[in-house]
Design an enzyme around this catalytic site. Sequence first.
Site, PDB file in Angstrom:
ATOM      1  N   ASP A 214      -6.688   3.792  -7.824  1.00  0.00           N
ATOM      2  CA  ASP A 214      -5.470   3.187  -7.271  1.00  0.00           C
ATOM      3  C   ASP A 214      -5.827   2.200  -6.153  1.00  0.00           C
ATOM      4  O   ASP A 214      -5.867   2.581  -5.002  1.00  0.00           O
ATOM      5  CB  ASP A 214      -4.555   4.290  -6.728  1.00  0.00           C
ATOM      6  CG  ASP A 214      -3.254   3.753  -6.184  1.00  0.00           C
ATOM      7  OD1 ASP A 214      -2.824   2.683  -6.625  1.00  0.00           O
ATOM      8  OD2 ASP A 214      -2.671   4.416  -5.301  1.00  0.00           O
ATOM      9  N   GLU A 248       0.514  -3.526  -1.651  1.00  0.00           N
ATOM     10  CA  GLU A 248       1.446  -2.658  -2.388  1.00  0.00           C
ATOM     11  C   GLU A 248       1.706  -1.372  -1.633  1.00  0.00           C
ATOM     12  O   GLU A 248       2.842  -0.906  -1.553  1.00  0.00           O
ATOM     13  CB  GLU A 248       0.880  -2.341  -3.778  1.00  0.00           C
ATOM     14  CG  GLU A 248       1.881  -1.664  -4.713  1.00  0.00           C
ATOM     15  CD  GLU A 248       1.825  -0.131  -4.681  1.00  0.00           C
ATOM     16  OE1 GLU A 248       2.693   0.510  -5.300  1.00  0.00           O
ATOM     17  OE2 GLU A 248       0.921   0.412  -4.014  1.00  0.00           O
ATOM     18  N   GLU A 249       0.661  -0.793  -1.063  1.00  0.00           N
ATOM     19  CA  GLU A 249       0.806   0.491  -0.376  1.00  0.00           C
ATOM     20  C   GLU A 249       1.622   0.367   0.907  1.00  0.00           C
ATOM     21  O   GLU A 249       2.098   1.371   1.438  1.00  0.00           O
ATOM     22  CB  GLU A 249      -0.573   1.068  -0.050  1.00  0.00           C
ATOM     23  CG  GLU A 249      -1.466   1.313  -1.269  1.00  0.00           C
ATOM     24  CD  GLU A 249      -0.967   2.426  -2.173  1.00  0.00           C
ATOM     25  OE1 GLU A 249       0.099   3.013  -1.881  1.00  0.00           O
ATOM     26  OE2 GLU A 249      -1.636   2.712  -3.183  1.00  0.00           O
TER      27      GLU A 249
END
Length: 905
Positions: A214, A248-249
């Site tokens: 991820d 994104e995180e």
Amino acid sequence: MANPTALKQRHPKTPSSDHSSQDYSAVDNKHDLASPRKLHSAFSPLKTVLSAWGLFLAFMALLVVITYQIHYTLPTPVRESTNPVTGQVQFSEENVRVIVRHLSEDIGYRVVGTEQELETKQYLIKELTTLKDEAHMAGLRRPATDDALPNFDMWVQVGDGHHRFDFMSKVVMKMYTNMTNIVVRLSCGPECDQNSVLLNAHYDTTLGSPGAADDALGVGVMMEMIRVLSLRPAPKKNSIVFLFNGGEESLQDASHAFITSHELKDNIRAVVNLEACGTSGPEILFQANSRAMIDAYGTVPYPHGTVLANDLFATGLILSDTDFRQFVDHGNLTGLDMAVYKNSYLYHTHLDLDEFMEAGLPQHMGENTLALATFLTEKADLVDLESTTSVVFFDVFGQFFVAYSWSTALRIHLVVGGLALLSMVSSASRPTLRATISILLSFVAALVLPNLSVIFLQSLGKPMQWFTHEWWSCLLFGPVAFAGMFAVQYLFHDKKASTGANELSTFSGIQVFYTLCLGLASYSGFASSYVFALYSLSCTVALFLNQRRVAADNTTHDGRQQVVSSVDFTTYFIGALMPTAYFSFVCFSLLDIFIPLTGRIGVDAPVDSIVAVLTGFICFVFCPPVLAFTHRFGRAVLQKLIVFLLVAHLAILLISAVFVAPYDELHPKRVFVQHLRNMTSGESILYVAHADAGPITSYVAQVESLFDTQATFKSGSENPGDWNSIYPFSQFLDSYVLDTTPYIKAQTQNQTIANTLQPLTDFVQEAPRLVAENVSYDPQTGLRKLTVLCTHPHYIWTVASFDTELVSWSLSSSEPFPHPSHYVIRHVGGYVSDGWRLDLEYRASGPEDRLTIELTAMETEGFGKDEERELIGSGDIGVMRKVLKTRPDWVTLTYFGTTVSHFML
């Protein structure tokens, strides 16, 4: 109807009424492997029962083993960049892993705003530039008669912006600055550029994780795709855009920046998002919102996706989200969201490393995505794609993909329902109200009774005993679920009817149950109702075949057929084949998703009960005909079976409670640790919180001994601002709080700090600050205006929270609430983003009615390089470093340092 006595005389095998406690009679069928005539001469009645049950269970076990092998088989990894036989470029897993290892191990934790984020950006630009140069040189060497290679264009976008982000029933306003995207486009020229398909992956990581799967995996797959596609002939119809997004995180800031402000945004027609919440197994298609894109997915070599996952994700039960949301909400795009999901125990932990990524996984994702991209650029029509959820889709054991419209689904469901009705009219199916009710109550019993085991285990202080292995819950709760289901059948067994009649009415009741479920699901527009259609159809087909086999055996000498009132042994295999095989295949995914998920859904979630109910559901739907099979040898045998299951269940519970631990090194407990310095109160405190309902007291005791102090408990619901730095995830965290001031004073070599009576926060330099400018008050409207300026050198991820009645603000992406409310505004910036500004206008009682804002800021240090901000001159103390170095194997830490201050502006 013929006289039963006469029938019994003509056909000695016909089962008699079940009045005997030793009734082992079976169905009236010459093909019945378990019939008394076939087996009684060679076996005792007990062996007859065991043989029949053993054969049926062996059949189901074989289906499970076969589907398990199919489900988890991955393609063989490819090491070579070109095919050694044909000389053609090919997708190579090894090339992907080179990128994954560099990102996750050499660079490490790539949190937005840190030096590692900058290093990642520079690395990707360098590698992409090399690929561009290689493609250019290959084009120069290419014969003029061959098709041209694609145009290779590249952009680096750095942008600011804001957006509203609703998540976990909370509203968060997001601001971002210096957010970076790296964009590559491959095309045949202007004629292709008007319609593009977007592939997206993010290169940043969350707190406390090196992010191999991820999402370094997605980044590596896209890099390898660029290498392959840039050396192949240019796409003939549509261009392809690769987005390496840098945030994104941080709540999907970089994807928002691209889809709202990049120059290519208006040419993007569809999107494919690559994500991961696991490290092994096949990636799954879990979100899709257009028929055209779903059909495009049908071209991949290893399809794995179902509308079941789509419907499940849409419920919000899975507490996760992806960049796909930004492309849909702000770009009005249709597309596909694909993610690796098995072994989610390592997701967002320090164990998300290349060494734990299963061999063949990058090859699987790469070949699927490459095939998808090839189809979308060569053959697909991307103009005027319509968004819809009215599509049924699923893979068939990973071998091929099926998709059809909801209107087609309704027609199929009508046919299935009509066949079920025809089976009843022809007496192939002979349901009774008694049997149908027994199926419904068996379903309820399967869901309820496992919760008794939950109560038992919790009374022993043994929660989450099933956590370390996805399948363990079936062993822990399965026997009592089956015992409950069988107990209902025991109570509803009609002693006045033969065992065969009980079997047939129960089998027919199962058919009615799933047919009714199909009708309700179809009426509700539930796309996943195809599963009910499969179950209903399987029962109907089995009953029709049963009618032929049993009726043939019941033909009288004058050629007349008697009414069928029994079940042939082979009918169970026919009725179980497709439901058990298909559900086993789906069940692996269900367990892979839900069991690890329970480790991160909060301390208040009743995870034991959730898993118990899930297990009961699995037991009920695993093999529908088994409920009819329980009647095959009468109530006495069924009673013994129930007792056996209960005894086995109790033994398993006790063994598990004594020998099984809920966590281990590869199935760790998620613990959040925050070293917070409260600049207002002067406190220096350590917060320790956990993300599930499992035990933590032993770890808290260890931390207490480290700092020689006692922890106090603080409820997350009563102290919602304690973890504002990770809001809204903070709502799930209860904390144990330790005062670190005595430890710092005892360990420091700086005598000034050791002997001071001042708060240690007085020694913190360059703490984040808020100031107000352009302040004004209008007495006629009662509105007060100000510009809030924040400076936070060497800090990231600031969060400002306040309570007021806002009238307007500079965040044009969303209007303020029309009533007094609590506001949370999160800001994140790329490397060296030291501040932000915000204009506010709120209703005030007067010019001195100032706004109180709490500002939480996360320290830049501590991510991956084992550095920690310390008080100037305090010596090598490292509160967080001490916690990290003494972490037990069964714990994984999400850690950071923060400051919190209150400002009246």
